[in-house]
Design a protein around this motif. Structure first.
Motif, PDB file in Angstrom:
ATOM      1  N   TYR A  40      -2.351  -8.017   8.041  1.00 53.62           N
ATOM      2  CA  TYR A  40      -2.283  -6.717   7.366  1.00 53.62           C
ATOM      3  C   TYR A  40      -0.964  -6.059   7.800  1.00 53.62           C
ATOM      4  O   TYR A  40      -0.677  -5.944   8.995  1.00 53.62           O
ATOM      5  CB  TYR A  40      -3.464  -5.825   7.749  1.00 53.62           C
ATOM      6  CG  TYR A  40      -4.852  -6.383   7.421  1.00 53.62           C
ATOM      7  CD1 TYR A  40      -5.050  -7.697   7.017  1.00 53.62           C
ATOM      8  CD2 TYR A  40      -5.978  -5.575   7.511  1.00 53.62           C
ATOM      9  CE1 TYR A  40      -6.321  -8.188   6.718  1.00 53.62           C
ATOM     10  CE2 TYR A  40      -7.256  -6.052   7.220  1.00 53.62           C
ATOM     11  CZ  TYR A  40      -7.418  -7.368   6.830  1.00 53.62           C
ATOM     12  OH  TYR A  40      -8.681  -7.847   6.552  1.00 53.62           O
ATOM     13  N   GLY A  41      -0.216  -5.617   6.767  1.00 53.61           N
ATOM     14  CA  GLY A  41       1.187  -5.239   7.000  1.00 53.61           C
ATOM     15  C   GLY A  41       1.458  -4.117   7.972  1.00 53.61           C
ATOM     16  O   GLY A  41       2.596  -3.952   8.421  1.00 53.61           O
ATOM     17  N   ASP A  42       0.445  -3.316   8.302  1.00 56.56           N
ATOM     18  CA  ASP A  42       0.720  -2.184   9.192  1.00 56.56           C
ATOM     19  C   ASP A  42      -0.006  -2.313  10.532  1.00 56.56           C
ATOM     20  O   ASP A  42      -0.111  -1.350  11.277  1.00 56.56           O
ATOM     21  CB  ASP A  42       0.357  -0.855   8.508  1.00 56.56           C
ATOM     22  CG  ASP A  42      -1.070  -0.841   7.966  1.00 56.56           C
ATOM     23  OD1 ASP A  42      -1.796  -1.851   8.138  1.00 56.56           O
ATOM     24  OD2 ASP A  42      -1.454   0.173   7.365  1.00 56.56           O
ATOM     25  N   ASP A  43      -0.505  -3.512  10.838  1.00 58.40           N
ATOM     26  CA  ASP A  43      -1.212  -3.731  12.108  1.00 58.40           C
ATOM     27  C   ASP A  43      -0.395  -4.609  13.046  1.00 58.40           C
ATOM     28  O   ASP A  43      -0.312  -5.824  12.860  1.00 58.40           O
ATOM     29  CB  ASP A  43      -2.558  -4.435  11.852  1.00 58.40           C
ATOM     30  CG  ASP A  43      -3.661  -3.437  11.572  1.00 58.40           C
ATOM     31  OD1 ASP A  43      -3.650  -2.358  12.182  1.00 58.40           O
ATOM     32  OD2 ASP A  43      -4.536  -3.745  10.749  1.00 58.40           O
TER      33      ASP A  43
ATOM     34  N   ILE B 251      10.262   5.773   3.200  1.00 56.89           N
ATOM     35  CA  ILE B 251      10.397   4.546   4.005  1.00 56.89           C
ATOM     36  C   ILE B 251       9.062   3.806   3.973  1.00 56.89           C
ATOM     37  O   ILE B 251       8.028   4.405   4.287  1.00 56.89           O
ATOM     38  CB  ILE B 251      10.733   4.875   5.477  1.00 56.89           C
ATOM     39  CG1 ILE B 251      12.029   5.695   5.559  1.00 56.89           C
ATOM     40  CG2 ILE B 251      10.843   3.611   6.335  1.00 56.89           C
ATOM     41  CD1 ILE B 251      12.287   6.267   6.939  1.00 56.89           C
ATOM     42  N   PRO B 252       9.059   2.510   3.616  1.00 56.02           N
ATOM     43  CA  PRO B 252       7.778   1.779   3.678  1.00 56.02           C
ATOM     44  C   PRO B 252       7.209   1.870   5.088  1.00 56.02           C
ATOM     45  O   PRO B 252       7.949   1.681   6.063  1.00 56.02           O
ATOM     46  CB  PRO B 252       8.181   0.334   3.364  1.00 56.02           C
ATOM     47  CG  PRO B 252       9.526   0.404   2.733  1.00 56.02           C
ATOM     48  CD  PRO B 252      10.180   1.648   3.235  1.00 56.02           C
ATOM     49  N   LYS B 253       5.911   2.158   5.197  1.00 51.26           N
ATOM     50  CA  LYS B 253       5.336   2.296   6.552  1.00 51.26           C
ATOM     51  C   LYS B 253       5.478   1.003   7.343  1.00 51.26           C
ATOM     52  O   LYS B 253       5.559   1.023   8.567  1.00 51.26           O
ATOM     53  CB  LYS B 253       3.879   2.743   6.491  1.00 51.26           C
ATOM     54  CG  LYS B 253       2.971   1.777   5.761  1.00 51.26           C
ATOM     55  CD  LYS B 253       1.518   2.205   5.828  1.00 51.26           C
ATOM     56  CE  LYS B 253       0.669   1.350   4.939  1.00 51.26           C
ATOM     57  NZ  LYS B 253      -0.751   1.548   5.100  1.00 51.26           N
ATOM     58  N   GLU B 254       5.547  -0.132   6.646  1.00 51.43           N
ATOM     59  CA  GLU B 254       5.700  -1.428   7.332  1.00 51.43           C
ATOM     60  C   GLU B 254       7.081  -1.564   7.977  1.00 51.43           C
ATOM     61  O   GLU B 254       7.319  -2.484   8.753  1.00 51.43           O
ATOM     62  CB  GLU B 254       5.474  -2.578   6.339  1.00 51.43           C
ATOM     63  CG  GLU B 254       4.069  -2.656   5.761  1.00 51.43           C
ATOM     64  CD  GLU B 254       3.812  -1.686   4.608  1.00 51.43           C
ATOM     65  OE1 GLU B 254       4.770  -1.014   4.167  1.00 51.43           O
ATOM     66  OE2 GLU B 254       2.646  -1.588   4.158  1.00 51.43           O
TER      67      GLU B 254
ATOM     68  N   GLY C  57       0.827  -1.221   0.000  1.00 50.74           N
ATOM     69  CA  GLY C  57       0.000   0.000   0.000  1.00 50.74           C
ATOM     70  C   GLY C  57       0.850   1.256   0.000  1.00 50.74           C
ATOM     71  O   GLY C  57       2.011   1.245   0.419  1.00 50.74           O
ATOM     72  N   LEU C  58       0.254   2.343  -0.475  1.00 45.06           N
ATOM     73  CA  LEU C  58       1.018   3.587  -0.633  1.00 45.06           C
ATOM     74  C   LEU C  58       1.234   4.319   0.689  1.00 45.06           C
ATOM     75  O   LEU C  58       2.132   5.151   0.801  1.00 45.06           O
ATOM     76  CB  LEU C  58       0.305   4.509  -1.625  1.00 45.06           C
ATOM     77  CG  LEU C  58       0.187   3.935  -3.045  1.00 45.06           C
ATOM     78  CD1 LEU C  58      -0.600   4.881  -3.933  1.00 45.06           C
ATOM     79  CD2 LEU C  58       1.564   3.659  -3.638  1.00 45.06           C
ATOM     80  N   GLY C  59       0.408   4.025   1.678  1.00 53.73           N
ATOM     81  CA  GLY C  59       0.606   4.636   2.999  1.00 53.73           C
ATOM     82  C   GLY C  59       0.406   6.135   3.003  1.00 53.73           C
ATOM     83  O   GLY C  59       1.174   6.876   3.615  1.00 53.73           O
ATOM     84  N   THR C  60      -0.658   6.584   2.347  1.00 51.22           N
ATOM     85  CA  THR C  60      -0.855   8.038   2.228  1.00 51.22           C
ATOM     86  C   THR C  60      -1.076   8.717   3.583  1.00 51.22           C
ATOM     87  O   THR C  60      -0.747   9.882   3.743  1.00 51.22           O
ATOM     88  CB  THR C  60      -2.048   8.356   1.301  1.00 51.22           C
ATOM     89  OG1 THR C  60      -3.153   7.554   1.699  1.00 51.22           O
ATOM     90  CG2 THR C  60      -1.721   8.051  -0.142  1.00 51.22           C
TER      91      THR C  60
ATOM     92  N   GLY D 158       9.293   0.982  -4.340  1.00 55.02           N
ATOM     93  CA  GLY D 158       9.679   1.776  -3.171  1.00 55.02           C
ATOM     94  C   GLY D 158       9.703   0.967  -1.886  1.00 55.02           C
ATOM     95  O   GLY D 158       9.865   1.520  -0.802  1.00 55.02           O
ATOM     96  N   LYS D 159       9.497  -0.353  -1.983  1.00 54.30           N
ATOM     97  CA  LYS D 159       9.432  -1.173  -0.765  1.00 54.30           C
ATOM     98  C   LYS D 159      10.662  -2.074  -0.623  1.00 54.30           C
ATOM     99  O   LYS D 159      10.639  -3.059   0.118  1.00 54.30           O
ATOM    100  CB  LYS D 159       8.157  -2.028  -0.786  1.00 54.30           C
ATOM    101  CG  LYS D 159       6.868  -1.231  -0.895  1.00 54.30           C
ATOM    102  CD  LYS D 159       6.375  -0.757   0.453  1.00 54.30           C
ATOM    103  CE  LYS D 159       5.026  -0.078   0.326  1.00 54.30           C
ATOM    104  NZ  LYS D 159       4.373   0.186   1.601  1.00 54.30           N
ATOM    105  N   ASP D 160      11.743  -1.749  -1.365  1.00 51.55           N
ATOM    106  CA  ASP D 160      12.941  -2.608  -1.341  1.00 51.55           C
ATOM    107  C   ASP D 160      13.496  -2.808   0.070  1.00 51.55           C
ATOM    108  O   ASP D 160      14.090  -3.842   0.364  1.00 51.55           O
ATOM    109  CB  ASP D 160      14.057  -2.001  -2.212  1.00 51.55           C
ATOM    110  CG  ASP D 160      13.624  -1.911  -3.660  1.00 51.55           C
ATOM    111  OD1 ASP D 160      12.521  -2.371  -3.981  1.00 51.55           O
ATOM    112  OD2 ASP D 160      14.405  -1.366  -4.462  1.00 51.55           O
ATOM    113  N   ALA D 161      13.317  -1.806   0.918  1.00 48.30           N
ATOM    114  CA  ALA D 161      13.872  -1.898   2.276  1.00 48.30           C
ATOM    115  C   ALA D 161      13.350  -3.144   2.998  1.00 48.30           C
ATOM    116  O   ALA D 161      14.053  -3.724   3.837  1.00 48.30           O
ATOM    117  CB  ALA D 161      13.521  -0.645   3.069  1.00 48.30           C
ATOM    118  N   ILE D 162      12.136  -3.569   2.649  1.00 56.65           N
ATOM    119  CA  ILE D 162      11.563  -4.752   3.319  1.00 56.65           C
ATOM    120  C   ILE D 162      12.342  -6.006   2.904  1.00 56.65           C
ATOM    121  O   ILE D 162      12.741  -6.816   3.749  1.00 56.65           O
ATOM    122  CB  ILE D 162      10.054  -4.911   2.978  1.00 56.65           C
ATOM    123  CG1 ILE D 162       9.273  -3.689   3.452  1.00 56.65           C
ATOM    124  CG2 ILE D 162       9.501  -6.184   3.609  1.00 56.65           C
ATOM    125  CD1 ILE D 162       7.786  -3.703   3.075  1.00 56.65           C
TER     126      ILE D 162
END
Ligand code: UTP
Length: 290
Positions: free
Chosen positions: A130-133, A25-28, A13-16, A60-64
């Motif tokens: 869910y990746g941000d929970d 930075i990916p929010k995850e 997700g874009l994490g707006t 943009g999620k390469d950091a994961i």
């Protein structure tokens, strides 16, 4: 009944809600003190018996991906400075489970992200985190939910009561009580208008799904927010095949929101062995002036 060994973590997700930081930075990957959100999820899954994990990523999620890999530069540096123990601890993050990655080419919604996992999952029941929970609990929430799956043999939604203000931004479930903390789900709606709310029970970050969900997702149209909503597919699952809900024990933090990130860090920072004492003293100093 097939054992549940696979999990999907949608993290594309874009994490707006977390802009501007989510642009870089990916929010995850945002931390609770020193541990990224997504590591909490992988640890929870592994502690619940999951052996194979698919993380859905995007541009943009390469950091994961880098995080769940060895870092040879760090390893060389740590060996040279005699810190081999720390090196093993870092490498262990990559070895926790069989961790795979797949790109969702376009952020079309949570339902579409889960659909991307179709060939990885095959014909098995599976878990979605869910990746941000992040949920901190006595018994891992995935384990709480899979126990309910083994009992009833139906998909399970991890639910909690939320406020009237929150429910219109989440999803609302129509349920009948089964026993203890479990319910039978007969309907659900994503981001309900105030007059469409079924109950204040909402799905918060964890579900167990049977493979039939992929047949449903294949024809699920875009819904709320013009996204392919997992809720819409689970609604069809509940109506056609049946679904349960488990009111799980645990403290959930929405790391995809600014307030959730702050709450997680304050509460867990107070418990952290390195920061707890000094952070408590700092907060006490701050509190009288709030
Ligand atoms: P969210 O709805 O919280 O993510 O989805 P979002 O779309 O990034 O949020 P905002 O509203 O823009 O801030 C829950 C999880 O599903 C993933 C997200 O990365 C998050 O971890 N997701 C969401 C995907 O993998 N793909 C999508 O298309 C949407």
């Amino acid at each position: 009944m097939k054992k549940i060994t696979k999990a999907v973590i949608p993290a594309a997700g874009l994490g707006t809600r977390m802009l501007p930081v989510a642009k870089g930075i990916p929010k995850e990957m945002l931390p609770i003190v020193d541990k990224p959100c997504i590591q909490h999820l992988v640890e929870e899954a592994v502690a619940s018996g999951i052996t194979d994990i698919l993380i859905i990523t995007g541009r943009g999620k390469d950091a994961i991906e880098n995080y769940f890999d060895y870092n040879i530069e760090y390893n060389n540096k740590l060996i040279a400075s005699g810190k081999e123990q720390l090196m093993h601890e870092l490498n262990a993050i990559a070895d926790m489970a069989n961790i795979n990655f797949l790109r969702q080419k376009e952020a079309k919604g949570l339902g579409h992200a889960v659909y991307c996992a179709k060939s990885f999952i095959g014909d098995e029941p599976f878990v979605v985190l869910y990746g941000d929970d992040v949920i901190i609990s006595e018994t891992p929430v995935v384990k709480q939910l899979t126990d309910v799956y083994y009992k009833y043999g139906l998909g399970v939604a991890g639910v909690k009561s939320v406020t009237k203000e929150q429910i219109v931004k989440y999803c609302s479930l129509k349920v009948d009580h089964l026993e203890g903390n479990t319910y039978r789900v007969s309907d659900m709606i994503e981001k309900p208008a105030p007059d469409k709310i079924f109950s204040l029970l909402s799905i918060l970050g964890r579900v167990v799904l049977p493979p039939e969900i992929f047949d449903i997702l294949e024809h699920t149209p875009r819904g709320a927010g013009n996204e392919i909503q997992l809720t819409d597919a689970m609604r069809e699952l509940a109506v056609t095949k049946g679904m349960t809900a488990c009111e799980f024990e645990g403290k959930r933090y929405d790391m995809g929101s600014k307030l959730g990130l702050l709450m997680a860090n304050v509460e867990q920072g107070l418990k952290h062995p390195e920061t707890g004492e000094a952070f408590r003293a700092f907060l006490k100093e701050l509190a009288p002036n709030l």
